[in-house]
Write a protein that holds these residues in place. Structure first.
Motif, short mmCIF file in Angstrom:
data_model
loop_
_atom_site.label_atom_id
_atom_site.label_comp_id
_atom_site.label_asym_id
_atom_site.label_seq_id
_atom_site.Cartn_x
_atom_site.Cartn_y
_atom_site.Cartn_z
N TYR A 174 0.72 -1.29 0.03
CA TYR A 174 -0.06 0.18 -0.02
C TYR A 174 0.76 1.32 0.15
O TYR A 174 1.93 1.25 0.73
CB TYR A 174 -0.81 -0.03 1.13
CG TYR A 174 -1.98 -0.84 1.32
CD1 TYR A 174 -3.02 -0.68 0.37
CD2 TYR A 174 -1.76 -2.15 2.26
CE1 TYR A 174 -3.91 -1.83 0.55
CE2 TYR A 174 -2.93 -3.07 2.10
CZ TYR A 174 -3.93 -2.87 1.47
OH TYR A 174 -4.94 -3.69 1.31
N THR A 175 0.53 2.29 -0.79
CA THR A 175 1.08 3.58 -0.67
C THR A 175 0.27 4.39 0.05
O THR A 175 -0.84 4.66 -0.13
CB THR A 175 1.31 4.00 -2.06
OG1 THR A 175 2.25 3.43 -2.57
CG2 THR A 175 2.05 5.44 -1.99
N ARG A 176 0.68 5.03 1.39
CA ARG A 176 -0.23 5.73 2.29
C ARG A 176 0.49 7.21 2.14
O ARG A 176 1.56 7.31 2.07
CB ARG A 176 0.12 5.14 3.61
CG ARG A 176 -0.57 3.54 3.95
CD ARG A 176 -0.35 3.35 5.29
NE ARG A 176 -0.75 1.95 5.49
CZ ARG A 176 -2.10 1.68 5.71
NH1 ARG A 176 -2.95 2.78 5.63
NH2 ARG A 176 -2.36 0.56 5.96
N SER A 177 -0.58 8.00 2.01
CA SER A 177 -0.19 9.44 2.21
C SER A 177 0.20 9.56 3.60
O SER A 177 -0.53 9.22 4.72
CB SER A 177 -1.51 10.22 1.85
OG SER A 177 -1.31 11.43 2.36
N THR A 178 1.31 10.55 3.75
CA THR A 178 1.62 10.87 5.26
C THR A 178 0.92 11.85 5.75
O THR A 178 1.02 11.85 7.01
CB THR A 178 3.26 10.93 5.33
OG1 THR A 178 3.51 12.05 4.45
CG2 THR A 178 4.04 9.85 4.61
N GLY A 221 4.88 13.66 7.24
CA GLY A 221 5.95 13.75 6.12
C GLY A 221 6.93 14.51 6.48
O GLY A 221 8.07 14.19 6.15
N LEU A 275 9.22 12.28 8.51
CA LEU A 275 9.99 11.28 8.01
C LEU A 275 10.83 12.06 6.92
O LEU A 275 12.16 11.50 6.65
CB LEU A 275 9.00 10.65 7.05
CG LEU A 275 8.04 9.66 7.88
CD1 LEU A 275 6.95 9.09 6.80
CD2 LEU A 275 8.94 8.40 8.61
N SER A 276 10.94 13.36 6.34
CA SER A 276 11.74 13.92 5.96
C SER A 276 12.94 14.25 6.73
O SER A 276 14.10 14.45 6.34
CB SER A 276 11.05 15.39 4.98
OG SER A 276 9.88 14.89 4.15
N GLY A 329 13.53 8.55 4.08
CA GLY A 329 12.54 9.27 4.64
C GLY A 329 11.84 8.22 5.32
O GLY A 329 10.41 8.23 4.65
N PHE A 330 11.96 7.01 5.86
CA PHE A 330 11.16 6.02 6.31
C PHE A 330 11.70 5.89 7.70
O PHE A 330 12.78 6.17 8.10
CB PHE A 330 11.10 4.93 5.57
CG PHE A 330 10.16 3.96 5.58
CD1 PHE A 330 8.93 4.48 5.39
CD2 PHE A 330 10.47 2.67 5.84
CE1 PHE A 330 7.70 3.55 5.57
CE2 PHE A 330 9.26 1.57 6.10
CZ PHE A 330 7.92 2.35 5.74
#
Lengths: 155, 163
Positions: A24-28, A33, A36-37, A142-143
């Motif tokens: 799944y690609t989840r929006s952060t 975001g 993670l950045s 970024g994870f």
């Protein structure tokens, strides 16, 4: 290998691996975001809640009042274990391929615990109150796994 | 060098199972290893189930009698696939059909190829195209697809119970 015992009755019965996998690609969202950045640049940021506490990882809305939060606060790479559990037999999906501890780490400057793996060799070496520090991965994307794990301070 | 901020993350969900088909279907799969399609007969009704599940769905009785069915049969109904989707491995359009194998009392689902999609019809006679025996294993993948036999269509009477 099947975990079921081989008995005369079930001897010769076929088994096969069966893998279900979804990516799944989840929006952060803007807050996670940014968190993670930041990891990509070896920076850990929490967010200040309405009551003044610093929450790590940060959340978009205050857990008590529900108001929107936007004051980011950088916290340290060293912290204190507030809870831990030893994992003697890691599975393929776990962050480390050797026994390790799951721990809630309250980073210096934060008021909440961040769940992560601590590589400390044996269960006896970690307890509530242990001081641990971030071990960064060389390649960061970024994870949450940009933090490879935590290690005991001085280890 | 500033990199783009993170806006999405990929979260893999993975479930690693070891499954077993059980005793009855193991016999069916062992049959396939030898190029045989083995159904199982309901002791109460005499109907042959293929692929077998080990028990009769109408009477709940164990289906212990093995019956070899033919690798050819009759199309009872079909579907022409015109949409490409993520896991499609065949070129569209292609045909999937319910095929009532000779000797079986329930149709089973397979791909039909070497047929123009405009030609596929109820009653069409089809046969299995197998892989080379050196590649056979305990799997239905031993059969590549079904193709028309060229025989005259089966009369509707012979399969109407299964439509």
């Amino acid at each position: 290998m099947s975990r079921k015992a081989e008995t005369d009755e079930n001897k010769g019965i076929l088994t096969a691996p069966y893998v279900l996998e979804y990516s799944y690609t989840r929006s952060t969202g803007p807050v996670l975001g940014r968190f993670l950045s930041g990891l990509r640049d070896k920076k850990i940021e929490g967010i200040r809640a309405a009551d003044g506490r610093v929450l790590v990882p940060p959340v978009e809305t205050d857990p008590v009042t529900g108001e929107e939060l936007d004051e980011f606060v950088q916290v340290g790479e060293v912290g204190t274990v507030t809870a831990c559990s030893w994992l003697a037999e890691p599975r393929a999906e776990h962050p480390l391929d050797k026994p390790f501890a799951w721990a809630l780490v309250q980073l210096d400057g934060a008021d909440t615990g961040l769940l992560h793996a601590v590589d400390c060799g044996s269960a006896e070496k970690i307890e509530v109150g242990s001081r641990v520090e971030v071990s960064w991965r060389d390649e960061r994307h970024g994870f949450i796994t940009d933090i490879e794990c935590f290690r005991l301070v001085g280890d | 060098m500033a990199e783009d901020p993170i806006t999405g993350i990929v979260c893999p969900i993975r479930l690693d199972y070891t499954i077993t088909p059980g005793r009855a279907q193991t016999r069916f799969l062992r049959g396939l290893e030898n190029g045989k399609l083995l159904g199982q007969r309901c002791p109460a009704t005499g109907k042959v189930y293929m692929p077998p599940r080990g028990s009769s769905p109408t009477h709940g009785l164990p289906t212990t009698e093995e019956v070899e069915v033919a690798d050819r049969g009759t199309v009872t109904t079909f579907c022409i696939v015109n949409l490409q989707f993520a896991s499609t491995v065949r070129e569209i359009p292609y045909v999937c059909a319910q095929i009532l194998l000779d000797g079986a009392d329930i149709p089973f689902f397979f791909v039909v190829q070497e047929v123009d999609v405009n030609e596929i019809r109820m009653g069409m006679r089809v046969e299995a195209v197998w892989k080379d025996p050196s590649e056979w294993g305990p799997t239905l993948e031993n059969i590549l697809f079904f193709k028309p036999t060229g025989e005259a269509d089966a009369p509707r009477e012979s399969y109407k119970e299964h439509v």
